[in-house]
Design a protein around this motif. Structure first.
Motif, short mmCIF file in Angstrom:
data_model
loop_
_atom_site.label_atom_id
_atom_site.label_comp_id
_atom_site.label_asym_id
_atom_site.label_seq_id
_atom_site.Cartn_x
_atom_site.Cartn_y
_atom_site.Cartn_z
N THR A 1 4.50 -9.96 -5.88
CA THR A 1 3.52 -9.15 -5.14
C THR A 1 3.88 -7.67 -5.20
N ILE A 2 5.14 -7.35 -4.91
CA ILE A 2 5.63 -5.97 -5.00
C ILE A 2 6.46 -5.88 -6.29
N SER A 3 5.80 -5.65 -7.39
CA SER A 3 6.44 -5.73 -8.71
C SER A 3 6.62 -4.35 -9.33
N PRO A 4 7.79 -4.09 -9.94
CA PRO A 4 8.05 -2.78 -10.54
C PRO A 4 7.05 -2.36 -11.60
N TYR A 5 6.52 -3.33 -12.37
CA TYR A 5 5.59 -2.92 -13.41
C TYR A 5 4.34 -2.27 -12.83
N LEU A 6 4.00 -2.66 -11.59
CA LEU A 6 2.85 -2.03 -10.93
C LEU A 6 3.13 -0.58 -10.59
N PHE A 7 4.39 -0.29 -10.17
CA PHE A 7 4.76 1.09 -9.86
C PHE A 7 4.57 1.98 -11.10
N ILE B 1 -6.61 9.00 -4.11
CA ILE B 1 -5.52 8.08 -4.40
C ILE B 1 -5.35 7.08 -3.25
N LYS B 2 -5.42 7.58 -2.01
CA LYS B 2 -5.27 6.73 -0.84
C LYS B 2 -6.37 5.67 -0.79
N GLN B 3 -7.61 6.10 -0.99
CA GLN B 3 -8.74 5.17 -0.95
C GLN B 3 -8.63 4.13 -2.07
N ASP B 4 -8.32 4.58 -3.27
CA ASP B 4 -8.19 3.70 -4.42
C ASP B 4 -7.09 2.66 -4.19
N THR B 5 -5.95 3.11 -3.66
CA THR B 5 -4.82 2.21 -3.44
C THR B 5 -5.10 1.22 -2.33
N TYR B 6 -5.70 1.68 -1.24
CA TYR B 6 -6.05 0.77 -0.15
C TYR B 6 -6.94 -0.36 -0.65
N VAL B 7 -8.00 0.00 -1.35
CA VAL B 7 -8.94 -1.01 -1.85
C VAL B 7 -8.24 -1.97 -2.80
N GLY B 8 -7.46 -1.43 -3.74
CA GLY B 8 -6.81 -2.26 -4.74
C GLY B 8 -5.80 -3.23 -4.14
N MET B 9 -4.96 -2.76 -3.22
CA MET B 9 -3.90 -3.61 -2.67
C MET B 9 -4.44 -4.63 -1.68
N VAL B 10 -5.41 -4.24 -0.86
CA VAL B 10 -6.01 -5.20 0.07
C VAL B 10 -6.74 -6.28 -0.73
N PHE B 11 -7.49 -5.86 -1.74
CA PHE B 11 -8.18 -6.80 -2.61
C PHE B 11 -7.19 -7.78 -3.24
N SER B 12 -6.08 -7.26 -3.75
CA SER B 12 -5.06 -8.09 -4.38
C SER B 12 -4.51 -9.14 -3.43
N ILE C 1 0.84 -1.20 0.00
CA ILE C 1 0.00 0.00 0.00
C ILE C 1 0.88 1.25 0.00
N GLY C 2 1.89 1.26 0.87
CA GLY C 2 2.75 2.43 0.97
C GLY C 2 3.49 2.75 -0.31
N ILE C 3 4.06 1.73 -0.95
CA ILE C 3 4.87 1.99 -2.14
C ILE C 3 4.00 2.31 -3.34
N GLN C 4 2.80 1.70 -3.42
CA GLN C 4 1.91 2.02 -4.54
C GLN C 4 1.30 3.42 -4.39
N MET C 5 1.02 3.82 -3.15
CA MET C 5 0.55 5.19 -2.92
C MET C 5 1.61 6.19 -3.33
#
Length: 432
Positions: free
Chosen positions: A208-214, A248-259, A62-66
């Motif tokens: 899980t923590i993949s550069p292409y996602l960044f 952005i925070k809400q979107d990222t939280y939902v996406g990463m927890v879901f993942s 969550i932190g790195i994607q945010m």
């Protein structure tokens, strides 16, 4: 409503769905067929013993994607362009080159897995399915508009619920699962070395923590900015900035927890159905689906297979698109799905080339699990310097202005980087 006023908080499912976008798609794309294969191998070989990695990585992810989303939104440029500001040119180009290689391997694995899943369900020869999925993935980005592409990708995230359904269709010893997840050494497979364990930990972390996602999430924030001409002028306004950073925070939280919830479901499903019945080696996600059939029944098999197809159709455009964004940003080409082919030929050429090479690569008889693990390891290795560069950017007032990251955000960002570095270092030490 004034452009300066914060948008109202979502009160319905429809409101929430409209606020979700880059983060949700990014999180769902993380559970692509190659990721499913890695999680399936983790569950089949180590039972519940590697679930801890996904519990650990959730807040770090969550932190790195945010951070990646914030960089894209604040600067109006993708990660490639921003990394070039803080790293030597050769370092930036090397990292982007390795990203393209890893993404192309992932595309080959994903297209092969989708084709094999369809062949298992409906029959037919596998090669036409491979070519068809490759062509469909290219058409989805080159032919359709940006808005249609994003809308389709958002709908495809629903495919991941098939893995929740699989969990509900089998018996899970939850007490044992929690015990082994929180105490990784409670179960260690016989014959498995420390090097094998370290490599699988890095593979899980790398997928899980993949550069292409960044690169993808940052680029999508840039795309959204381009569709709002007023964004650059209003970014300095506190209320406007606060609203969009909250989104952005809400979107990222939902996406990463879901993942990560879906990833845990896959580990648990394969641990229960495969490991408990002596199946400890999985070569592909399609093989994992096939192995489920005699143990969990036809329903679980079909759900698992359909999930592979849905996540593959979601992930391949993200993989090829993130490679195209990274290369275009570093080379100074015009980029973005909001441009048509004639406006951004280099960008679309990378998408087409990566998908074509991946499609052709899927037709060769390669060892799929080795390719997937090496791809995940490459992702794990290059993610460390990329994450360091991202944190430098996030803390730089020269680049981010008044919207640098908070102390708490720095903590989670550097923690994620330290975890990835420690995992890679442990793998290298135990491999000698």
């Amino acid at each position: 409503m004034s452009l300066l006023a914060p948008n109202r908080k979502p009160t319905t499912v429809h409101d929430l769905a409209r606020r979700l976008g880059p983060g949700l798609i990014t999180g769902a794309a993380d559970d692509d067929p190659s990721g499913i294969a890695t999680y399936s191998q983790a569950g089949a070989q180590f039972r519940f013993g590697l679930a801890w990695t996904l519990l650990l990585t959730t807040p770090l992810m969550i932190g790195i994607q945010m951070l990646s989303a914030r960089i894209g939104w604040v600067t109006g440029e993708g990660l490639g362009a921003n990394i070039a500001k803080v790293c030597p040119r050769w370092v930036t180009r090397t990292l982007v080159g390795l990203l393209v290689v890893a993404n192309t391997i992932n595309i080959a694995a994903d297209i092969g897995a989708m084709a094999e899943a369809v062949r298992m369900v409906v029959g037919g020869h596998i090669v036409p399915w491979m070519l068809g999925f490759g062509a469909l993935s290219i058409a989805g980005q080159v032919v359709f508009s940006y808005e249609k592409t994003v809308r389709i990708l958002k709908w495809l995230t629903l495919a991941l619920f098939s893995y929740v359904a699989v969990i509900l269709s089998v018996h899970v010893p939850w007490k044992q699962a929690f015990t082994e997840a929180l105490n990784p050494w409670a179960y260690f497979p016989p014959g498995v070395t420390r090097s094998d364990y370290a490599a699988m930990v890095v593979a899980v972390l790398g997928t899980t923590i993949s550069p292409y996602l960044f690169f993808w999430q940052a680029a999508q924030e840039v795309e959204d900015n381009l569709r709002r001409p007023e964004a650059a002028a209003l970014r300095a306004h506190p209320e406007y900035a606060a609203e969009h950073l909250s989104r952005i925070k809400q979107d990222t939280y939902v996406g990463m927890v879901f993942s990560n919830v879906i990833a845990v479901c896959i580990v648990i499903a394969t641990a229960v159905t495969l490991n408990e019945h002596g199946v400890t080696s999985i070569q592909t996600s399609a093989q994992a689906a096939e192995a489920l059939r005699p143990v969990a029944g036809e329903f679980a098999f079909v759900l698992f297979a359909l999930g592979i197809v849905g996540t593959g159709l979601l992930a391949v455009p993200v993989l090829s698109g993130s490679a195209a964004y990274a290369v275009s940003e570093v080379l100074g080409w015009k980029s973005g799905l909001s441009h048509d082919f004639h406006e951004a030929r280099g960008f679309y050429a990378i998408i087409i080339a990566a998908t074509l090479i991946g499609t052709l690569g899927s037709t060769f008889e390669l060892d799929p699990i080795k390719a997937l693990v090496w791809s995940a390891i490459v992702n794990g290795v290059i993610s460390v310097p990329i994450m360091v560069a991202m944190l430098w950017i996030g803390q730089s007032s020269r680049i981010m202005g008044a919207l640098t990251i908070s102390r708490r955000h720095r903590f989670f960002g550097w923690s994620a980087t330290a975890v990835m570095a420690a995992a890679v270092g442990f793998m290298l030490l135990t491999s000698w």
